[in-house]
Design an enzyme around this catalytic site. Structure first.
Site, PDB file in Angstrom:
ATOM      1  N   ARG A 108      -2.884 -40.850 -54.693  1.00 41.55           N
ATOM      2  CA  ARG A 108      -2.091 -41.788 -53.908  1.00 41.55           C
ATOM      3  C   ARG A 108      -0.701 -41.200 -53.707  1.00 41.55           C
ATOM      4  O   ARG A 108      -0.191 -40.485 -54.573  1.00 41.55           O
ATOM      5  CB  ARG A 108      -1.905 -43.124 -54.649  1.00 41.55           C
ATOM      6  CG  ARG A 108      -3.030 -44.117 -54.482  1.00 41.55           C
ATOM      7  CD  ARG A 108      -3.103 -44.670 -53.053  1.00 41.55           C
ATOM      8  NE  ARG A 108      -4.157 -45.641 -52.903  1.00 41.55           N
ATOM      9  CZ  ARG A 108      -5.425 -45.354 -52.586  1.00 41.55           C
ATOM     10  NH1 ARG A 108      -5.794 -44.108 -52.378  1.00 41.55           N
ATOM     11  NH2 ARG A 108      -6.316 -46.307 -52.433  1.00 41.55           N
ATOM     12  N   GLU A 146       3.220 -43.068 -46.558  1.00 43.70           N
ATOM     13  CA  GLU A 146       2.365 -42.697 -45.434  1.00 43.70           C
ATOM     14  C   GLU A 146       2.144 -43.902 -44.502  1.00 43.70           C
ATOM     15  O   GLU A 146       2.193 -45.032 -44.966  1.00 43.70           O
ATOM     16  CB  GLU A 146       1.022 -42.127 -45.949  1.00 43.70           C
ATOM     17  CG  GLU A 146       0.182 -43.129 -46.709  1.00 43.70           C
ATOM     18  CD  GLU A 146      -1.086 -42.488 -47.321  1.00 43.70           C
ATOM     19  OE1 GLU A 146      -0.983 -41.487 -48.048  1.00 43.70           O
ATOM     20  OE2 GLU A 146      -2.165 -43.037 -47.044  1.00 43.70           O
ATOM     21  N   HIS A 150      -5.051 -38.623 -45.328  1.00 46.18           N
ATOM     22  CA  HIS A 150      -5.743 -39.560 -46.237  1.00 46.18           C
ATOM     23  C   HIS A 150      -7.225 -39.679 -45.828  1.00 46.18           C
ATOM     24  O   HIS A 150      -7.697 -40.778 -45.495  1.00 46.18           O
ATOM     25  CB  HIS A 150      -5.048 -40.933 -46.220  1.00 46.18           C
ATOM     26  CG  HIS A 150      -5.359 -41.780 -47.429  1.00 46.18           C
ATOM     27  ND1 HIS A 150      -4.464 -42.645 -47.979  1.00 46.18           N
ATOM     28  CD2 HIS A 150      -6.489 -41.897 -48.170  1.00 46.18           C
ATOM     29  CE1 HIS A 150      -5.029 -43.270 -49.009  1.00 46.18           C
ATOM     30  NE2 HIS A 150      -6.255 -42.822 -49.134  1.00 46.18           N
TER      31      HIS A 150
HETATM   32  C1  DGY Z   1      -9.775 -45.194 -51.579  1.00 44.30           C
HETATM   33  O1  DGY Z   1     -10.918 -45.664 -51.474  1.00 44.30           O
HETATM   34  O2  DGY Z   1      -9.014 -45.510 -52.497  1.00 44.30           O
HETATM   35  C2  DGY Z   1      -9.342 -44.246 -50.519  1.00 44.30           C
HETATM   36  O3  DGY Z   1      -8.160 -43.629 -50.857  1.00 44.30           O
HETATM   37  C3  DGY Z   1      -9.198 -44.965 -49.190  1.00 44.30           C
HETATM   38  O4  DGY Z   1      -8.135 -45.877 -49.301  1.00 44.30           O
END
Ligand code: DGY
Length: 328
Positions: free
Chosen positions: A241, A270, A288
């Protein structure tokens, strides 16, 4: 005649998945895919029994202020740092996520980003597109770092971290890991992974990959101090993240070449990207997309829909996060 429950689908989904939901529910959809403002989200949540959301929807006390009939918010995502779980529990709103269905796809991508970063793949492509390739050269073509027989440091050894470790074994890599909780002996053996404290891992690893969930404790887990421990030949990959890495500190280190390169799928704030990162060639950037294959995104939507329908039918959703609501 029984009335159908009303649900919110907060972001665009595949049209056929939307049709399936429309067969069962009154659906407020957002196929235009414009992220709701906090006021829009609060107003929509006020009029629905359930909601399918993604990481772009923050579900907290303020979003739930008028949500008197809301039973469940199902995240189409395994990470759920967009949820204020205690606030949801206090409001008696079930919180669910989508574990398991994306593990292998995300582990594949972690490995792809690791390879692209170490072997300078996107930088090489830009090099060709910019007309810089005028001859083959032993020494002047982009030279990378090996993955095979190097040491991979995995920070965050949940399902995805373990998937990456298993892939690394096929490359003959030594795997070291750091996690809040040490794995069982059997799981360590299956991953061929050795537990280290974070600082030792950062010093020893040739490549470091981050797969920890975001929380107040993991905010800036990797900052200037931690990057300074890494080898100048090392790479850092973040598929976890934004906010786990201090992006400004990372950009400074990449610029000064105190580490070799970075691969980033997630960013602080982001979809904005730190402007200094955009100027650098020794960073591979991705929007992402670690779980982004159609098959996996469909599986995530299907699991979120299963969670939602279970809650609306008075059953326990398969991936309930605030389990205390079920026992209550
Ligand atoms: C998740 O599933 O956590 C991915 O990063 C998509 O948000």
């Amino acid at each position: 005649m029984t009335t159908k429950p009303t649900i919110l689908v907060a972001r665009a989904i595949f049209p056929d998945d939307l049709v399936k939901l429309q067969d069962r529910y009154e659906v407020i959809s957002n196929q235009a895919d414009q992220v709701f403002t906090p006021d829009e989200l609060r107003n929509h949540l006020a009029s629905v029994d359930g909601a399918l959301v993604t990481g772009s929807e923050r579900i907290d006390q303020s979003a739930l202020a008028d949500a008197k009939r809301l039973k469940i918010v199902a995240n189409i995502s395994v990470g759920y740092n967009n949820f204020d779980v205690p606030a949801m529990t206090a409001a008696k709103v079930m919180a669910t996520n989508t574990p398991d269905v994306l593990t292998d796809t995300t582990a594949d991508f972690g490995f792809a980003l690791l390879m692209a970063t170490a072997r300078r793949i996107t930088e090489s492509e830009h090099w060709i597109r910019n007309g810089q390739w005028d001859k083959w050269s032993i020494v002047h073509n982009p030279l990378g770092m090996d993955l095979h027989h190097s040491t991979l440091g995995i920070i965050g050894m949940g399902r995805i971290g373990q998937g990456i470790a298993k892939r690394a074994l096929g490359f003959g890599m030594r795997v070291v890991y750091h996690n809040r909780k040490r794995l069982s002996e059997a799981d360590e053996k299956a991953c061929g992974a050795r537990y280290l404290d974070k600082e030792t891992l950062l010093r020893e690893a040739d490549h470091v990959i981050l797969v920890v969930p975001y929380s107040a404790e993991s905010h800036h887990l990797i900052g200037a101090k931690e990057i300074a421990l890494m080898k100048p030949t090392a790479t850092l990959v973040n598929i976890a993240r934004g906010g786990i890495v201090d992006d400004a500190a990372l950009a400074a280190a990449l610029k000064a070449k105190t580490i070799f390169a970075a691969g980033l799928d997630v960013f602080e704030g982001e979809p904005k990207v730190h402007p200094e990162l955009l100027k650098l060639s020794n960073v591979v950037l991705a929007p992402h997309i670690a779980s982004a294959t159609e098959k996996t995104r469909r599986a995530m939507i299907a699991l979120a829909a299963e969670n939602l329908s279970a809650a609306l039918e008075g059953k326990r959703p398969p991936s309930l996060i605030n389990t205390e609501l079920w026992q209550a």
